[in-house]
Design an enzyme around this catalytic site. Sequence first.
Site, PDB file in Angstrom:
ATOM      1  N   TYR A  26      13.610   0.807  31.970  1.00 30.61           N
ATOM      2  CA  TYR A  26      12.111   0.738  31.666  1.00 30.61           C
ATOM      3  C   TYR A  26      11.534   0.809  30.363  1.00 30.61           C
ATOM      4  O   TYR A  26      10.684   0.005  29.835  1.00 30.61           O
ATOM      5  CB  TYR A  26      11.557   1.564  32.876  1.00 30.61           C
ATOM      6  CG  TYR A  26       9.915   1.629  32.679  1.00 30.61           C
ATOM      7  CD1 TYR A  26       9.215   0.705  32.588  1.00 30.61           C
ATOM      8  CD2 TYR A  26       9.442   2.990  32.007  1.00 30.61           C
ATOM      9  CE1 TYR A  26       7.734   0.941  32.198  1.00 30.61           C
ATOM     10  CE2 TYR A  26       8.004   3.109  31.756  1.00 30.61           C
ATOM     11  CZ  TYR A  26       7.266   1.885  31.980  1.00 30.61           C
ATOM     12  OH  TYR A  26       5.901   1.899  31.507  1.00 30.61           O
ATOM     13  N   SER A 108      -2.066   5.376  26.728  1.00 31.23           N
ATOM     14  CA  SER A 108      -2.197   4.226  27.478  1.00 31.23           C
ATOM     15  C   SER A 108      -2.812   4.100  28.478  1.00 31.23           C
ATOM     16  O   SER A 108      -3.073   5.137  29.428  1.00 31.23           O
ATOM     17  CB  SER A 108      -0.782   3.828  27.883  1.00 31.23           C
ATOM     18  OG  SER A 108      -0.715   2.924  28.998  1.00 31.23           O
ATOM     19  N   GLN A 129      -6.052   3.196  25.045  1.00 29.53           N
ATOM     20  CA  GLN A 129      -5.879   1.732  25.261  1.00 29.53           C
ATOM     21  C   GLN A 129      -6.481   1.157  26.574  1.00 29.53           C
ATOM     22  O   GLN A 129      -6.218   1.822  27.559  1.00 29.53           O
ATOM     23  CB  GLN A 129      -4.431   1.508  25.230  1.00 29.53           C
ATOM     24  CG  GLN A 129      -3.655   0.105  25.363  1.00 29.53           C
ATOM     25  CD  GLN A 129      -3.422  -0.337  26.758  1.00 29.53           C
ATOM     26  OE1 GLN A 129      -2.812   0.829  27.355  1.00 29.53           O
ATOM     27  NE2 GLN A 129      -4.037  -1.403  27.125  1.00 29.53           N
ATOM     28  N   TYR A 131      -7.100  -1.767  29.594  1.00 28.70           N
ATOM     29  CA  TYR A 131      -7.023  -2.904  30.293  1.00 28.70           C
ATOM     30  C   TYR A 131      -8.019  -3.239  31.109  1.00 28.70           C
ATOM     31  O   TYR A 131      -9.008  -2.287  31.302  1.00 28.70           O
ATOM     32  CB  TYR A 131      -5.848  -2.904  31.066  1.00 28.70           C
ATOM     33  CG  TYR A 131      -4.301  -2.815  30.341  1.00 28.70           C
ATOM     34  CD1 TYR A 131      -3.822  -3.964  29.739  1.00 28.70           C
ATOM     35  CD2 TYR A 131      -3.526  -1.885  30.752  1.00 28.70           C
ATOM     36  CE1 TYR A 131      -2.645  -4.082  29.313  1.00 28.70           C
ATOM     37  CE2 TYR A 131      -2.205  -1.930  30.134  1.00 28.70           C
ATOM     38  CZ  TYR A 131      -2.011  -3.120  29.251  1.00 28.70           C
ATOM     39  OH  TYR A 131      -0.375  -3.099  28.783  1.00 28.70           O
ATOM     40  N   THR A 157      -6.075  -4.279  24.766  1.00 29.45           N
ATOM     41  CA  THR A 157      -4.790  -4.777  24.602  1.00 29.45           C
ATOM     42  C   THR A 157      -5.034  -6.320  25.198  1.00 29.45           C
ATOM     43  O   THR A 157      -5.715  -6.506  26.172  1.00 29.45           O
ATOM     44  CB  THR A 157      -3.806  -4.160  25.552  1.00 29.45           C
ATOM     45  OG1 THR A 157      -3.153  -2.982  24.734  1.00 29.45           O
ATOM     46  CG2 THR A 157      -2.421  -4.945  25.598  1.00 29.45           C
ATOM     47  N   ARG A 166      10.669  -8.378  33.531  1.00 32.65           N
ATOM     48  CA  ARG A 166      11.552  -7.683  32.873  1.00 32.65           C
ATOM     49  C   ARG A 166      12.823  -7.481  33.940  1.00 32.65           C
ATOM     50  O   ARG A 166      12.908  -6.789  34.722  1.00 32.65           O
ATOM     51  CB  ARG A 166      11.052  -6.231  32.505  1.00 32.65           C
ATOM     52  CG  ARG A 166       9.978  -6.498  31.562  1.00 32.65           C
ATOM     53  CD  ARG A 166       9.706  -5.143  31.027  1.00 32.65           C
ATOM     54  NE  ARG A 166       8.004  -5.343  30.457  1.00 32.65           N
ATOM     55  CZ  ARG A 166       6.936  -4.499  30.769  1.00 32.65           C
ATOM     56  NH1 ARG A 166       7.138  -3.483  31.455  1.00 32.65           N
ATOM     57  NH2 ARG A 166       5.746  -5.066  30.346  1.00 32.65           N
ATOM     58  N   LYS A 252      -5.319  -5.262  20.231  1.00 33.05           N
ATOM     59  CA  LYS A 252      -3.809  -5.222  20.092  1.00 33.05           C
ATOM     60  C   LYS A 252      -3.296  -6.173  20.998  1.00 33.05           C
ATOM     61  O   LYS A 252      -3.611  -6.497  21.958  1.00 33.05           O
ATOM     62  CB  LYS A 252      -3.464  -3.937  20.732  1.00 33.05           C
ATOM     63  CG  LYS A 252      -1.703  -3.816  20.957  1.00 33.05           C
ATOM     64  CD  LYS A 252      -1.614  -2.181  21.493  1.00 33.05           C
ATOM     65  CE  LYS A 252      -0.089  -2.092  21.775  1.00 33.05           C
ATOM     66  NZ  LYS A 252       0.548  -2.471  22.821  1.00 33.05           N
ATOM     67  N   HIS A 276       3.781  -6.559  22.191  1.00 31.39           N
ATOM     68  CA  HIS A 276       4.023  -5.629  23.206  1.00 31.39           C
ATOM     69  C   HIS A 276       5.464  -5.145  23.353  1.00 31.39           C
ATOM     70  O   HIS A 276       6.102  -5.090  24.530  1.00 31.39           O
ATOM     71  CB  HIS A 276       3.879  -6.381  24.511  1.00 31.39           C
ATOM     72  CG  HIS A 276       3.060  -5.142  25.596  1.00 31.39           C
ATOM     73  ND1 HIS A 276       1.624  -5.375  25.699  1.00 31.39           N
ATOM     74  CD2 HIS A 276       3.446  -4.413  26.468  1.00 31.39           C
ATOM     75  CE1 HIS A 276       1.381  -4.585  26.813  1.00 31.39           C
ATOM     76  NE2 HIS A 276       2.323  -3.964  27.064  1.00 31.39           N
ATOM     77  N   ARG A 279       7.987  -7.182  25.229  1.00 25.51           N
ATOM     78  CA  ARG A 279       7.892  -6.953  26.820  1.00 25.51           C
ATOM     79  C   ARG A 279       7.114  -7.744  27.607  1.00 25.51           C
ATOM     80  O   ARG A 279       6.819  -7.739  28.698  1.00 25.51           O
ATOM     81  CB  ARG A 279       7.442  -5.394  27.021  1.00 25.51           C
ATOM     82  CG  ARG A 279       8.113  -4.216  26.630  1.00 25.51           C
ATOM     83  CD  ARG A 279       7.456  -3.013  26.355  1.00 25.51           C
ATOM     84  NE  ARG A 279       7.555  -2.521  27.784  1.00 25.51           N
ATOM     85  CZ  ARG A 279       8.471  -1.581  28.299  1.00 25.51           C
ATOM     86  NH1 ARG A 279       9.501  -1.527  27.737  1.00 25.51           N
ATOM     87  NH2 ARG A 279       8.331  -1.052  29.458  1.00 25.51           N
TER      88      ARG A 279
HETATM   89  C1  LIG Z   1       7.744   2.058  28.097  1.00 32.19           C
HETATM   90  C2  LIG Z   1       6.613   1.332  27.459  1.00 32.19           C
HETATM   91  C3  LIG Z   1       5.239   1.275  28.090  1.00 32.19           C
HETATM   92  C4  LIG Z   1       4.164   0.473  27.558  1.00 32.19           C
HETATM   93  N1  LIG Z   1       3.172   0.715  28.075  1.00 32.19           N
HETATM   94  C5  LIG Z   1       2.081  -0.083  27.259  1.00 32.19           C
HETATM   95  C6  LIG Z   1       0.848  -0.029  27.789  1.00 32.19           C
HETATM   96  O1  LIG Z   1       0.380   0.551  28.799  1.00 32.19           O
HETATM   97  N2  LIG Z   1      -0.095  -0.543  27.087  1.00 32.19           N
HETATM   98  C7  LIG Z   1       0.036  -1.417  25.925  1.00 32.19           C
HETATM   99  O2  LIG Z   1      -1.082  -1.958  25.309  1.00 32.19           O
HETATM  100  N3  LIG Z   1       1.282  -1.308  25.469  1.00 32.19           N
HETATM  101  C8  LIG Z   1       2.212  -0.775  26.151  1.00 32.19           C
HETATM  102  N4  LIG Z   1       3.429  -0.777  25.577  1.00 32.19           N
HETATM  103  C9  LIG Z   1       3.803  -1.478  24.261  1.00 32.19           C
HETATM  104  C10 LIG Z   1       3.522  -0.516  23.132  1.00 32.19           C
HETATM  105  O3  LIG Z   1       2.285   0.015  22.792  1.00 32.19           O
HETATM  106  C11 LIG Z   1       4.088  -1.160  21.750  1.00 32.19           C
HETATM  107  O4  LIG Z   1       3.118  -2.232  21.515  1.00 32.19           O
HETATM  108  C12 LIG Z   1       5.552  -1.398  21.691  1.00 32.19           C
HETATM  109  O5  LIG Z   1       6.269  -0.655  22.512  1.00 32.19           O
HETATM  110  C13 LIG Z   1       6.196  -1.477  20.349  1.00 32.19           C
HETATM  111  O6  LIG Z   1       7.307  -1.850  19.954  1.00 32.19           O
HETATM  112  P1  LIG Z   1       8.666  -0.776  19.926  1.00 32.19           P
HETATM  113  O7  LIG Z   1       8.645  -0.151  21.508  1.00 32.19           O
HETATM  114  O8  LIG Z   1       9.678  -1.676  19.568  1.00 32.19           O
HETATM  115  O9  LIG Z   1       8.099   0.293  18.986  1.00 32.19           O
HETATM  116  C14 LIG Z   1       4.603  -0.261  25.982  1.00 32.19           C
HETATM  117  C15 LIG Z   1       5.758  -0.063  25.501  1.00 32.19           C
HETATM  118  C16 LIG Z   1       6.779   0.665  26.335  1.00 32.19           C
HETATM  119  C17 LIG Z   1       8.221   0.637  25.725  1.00 32.19           C
END
Ligand SMILES: Cc1cc2nc3c(=O)[nH]c(=O)nc-3n(C[C@H](O)[C@H](O)[C@H](O)COP(=O)(O)O)c2cc1C
Length: 394
Positions: A26, A108, A129, A131, A157, A166, A252, A276, A279
């Site tokens: 995850y 988050s 952050q 939503y 975001t 995923r 973002k 993201h 993701r």
């Molecule tokens: C496990 C996980 C959960 C995430 N949840 C959110 C989220 O709730 N809201 C959001 O804006 N970005 C979320 N992100 C994205 C991160 O804020 C960020 O954009 C991203 O992880 C950056 O890339 P990196 O993991 O390579 O550093 C999440 C990333 C991960 C790995």
Amino acid sequence: MVRPLLNVEDYRVVARRRLPKVVFDYIDGGAETEQTMRANAASFGEVFLRPRGGTRPEQVRVGTTVLGEPVSMPVLVAPCGGARVVRPEGDLAGARAAAAAGTVFIQSGMSNHRLEEAAAATTGPLWFQLYHLGSRELTEAVVERARRAKVRALVVTVDCAAGSVRERDRRNGVPALLGTNRLKALPRTPQLLAHPRWLAARLTDALVPELGNVIGADGRARVLGRDFIPRTCSFADLDWVRAAWGGPMVVKGVLTPEDATQAVEAGASAVVVSNHGGRQLDGAEATLRALPDVVAAVGDRCEVLLDGGVRTSTDVLKAVALGARAVCIGRPWMYGLGAGGQAGVAGVLQLFQDGLQRNVALLGCSDVAEVGPQHVRAPAGWLATSPEKEASRG
Ligand SMILES: Cc1cc2nc3c(=O)[nH]c(=O)nc-3n(C[C@H](O)[C@H](O)[C@H](O)COP(=O)(O)O)c2cc1C
């Protein structure tokens, strides 16, 4: 012999050992083919630093400011939902480690701890952050809570127009594990039983913790994937979000000059060049590649942050040299959390702090503020020409 933790990958390896596969994947995984996730990290390998020699600084400064907030280094902690599933102390551990390291923790909107709990747990700067929570009223209610909790900036975001796929999560049975039908979840439980320490911690907390900041009209907290899927606030929503919030707003999930300009026009104080972490839209451009065009488009109208694939202090310097005010790290702090709780997150942040101290000096600077485009060689065509530059060239 205990293996020293010398880089983010070392923390990743420990986290993978300590967490059930479903939890590790995850954190670690990306959307569909994971092309964008890989490209984020790979794009740093396409840019090289150009050090100047003959300097021997007595002191090296790596601190900066982000939205006027002094931080010990240009590295912020990105919002990551589900931290409490990794360790019960989840967001609180992240917020405390960030505060101790002298930087910002962005909580988050999909976090499990209530934002008031994170605010109470730390004296450090806390951003939240956002939503869209399904209705304007519910969304405004959480914005109001953030204001009361003295959150310093709201990060909206904009890259989740739809839920992404995923594939690792699907294969590991995330939908069944999050669902209410325990019978369907049963075949998925051996992977959890193989990690008794993690499982014991989860059972004393809640196997599937609620979203402490997604409260429905019935006053009940929602559960991610069971009765809530995060959705983006549209640019049209930003007007009322900004009015309800009244403080600095960060947008973002910007990858193009067009979106960056629209965010500035909507009143953003900063944009985060982000996909993201790969993701959401698989195949989206790597963030480092997108950065110069965004920087050129916004000029000095707002600050530009970047996230995605930042794993080393030299990655940070490459992003700063290409115009980022600071970067955010997502997976690295989640690996730290999985590997060692708050101490693990602190260890990851310390790697960045130590590395910046060393590599700013090796670059020939005494202050990270001196780092600029002269310190990098990017592939031909990367460095954007702004309309202003074009015009001044005649
Ligand atoms: C496990 C996980 C959960 C995430 N949840 C959110 C989220 O709730 N809201 C959001 O804006 N970005 C979320 N992100 C994205 C991160 O804020 C960020 O954009 C991203 O992880 C950056 O890339 P990196 O993991 O390579 O550093 C999440 C990333 C991960 C790995």
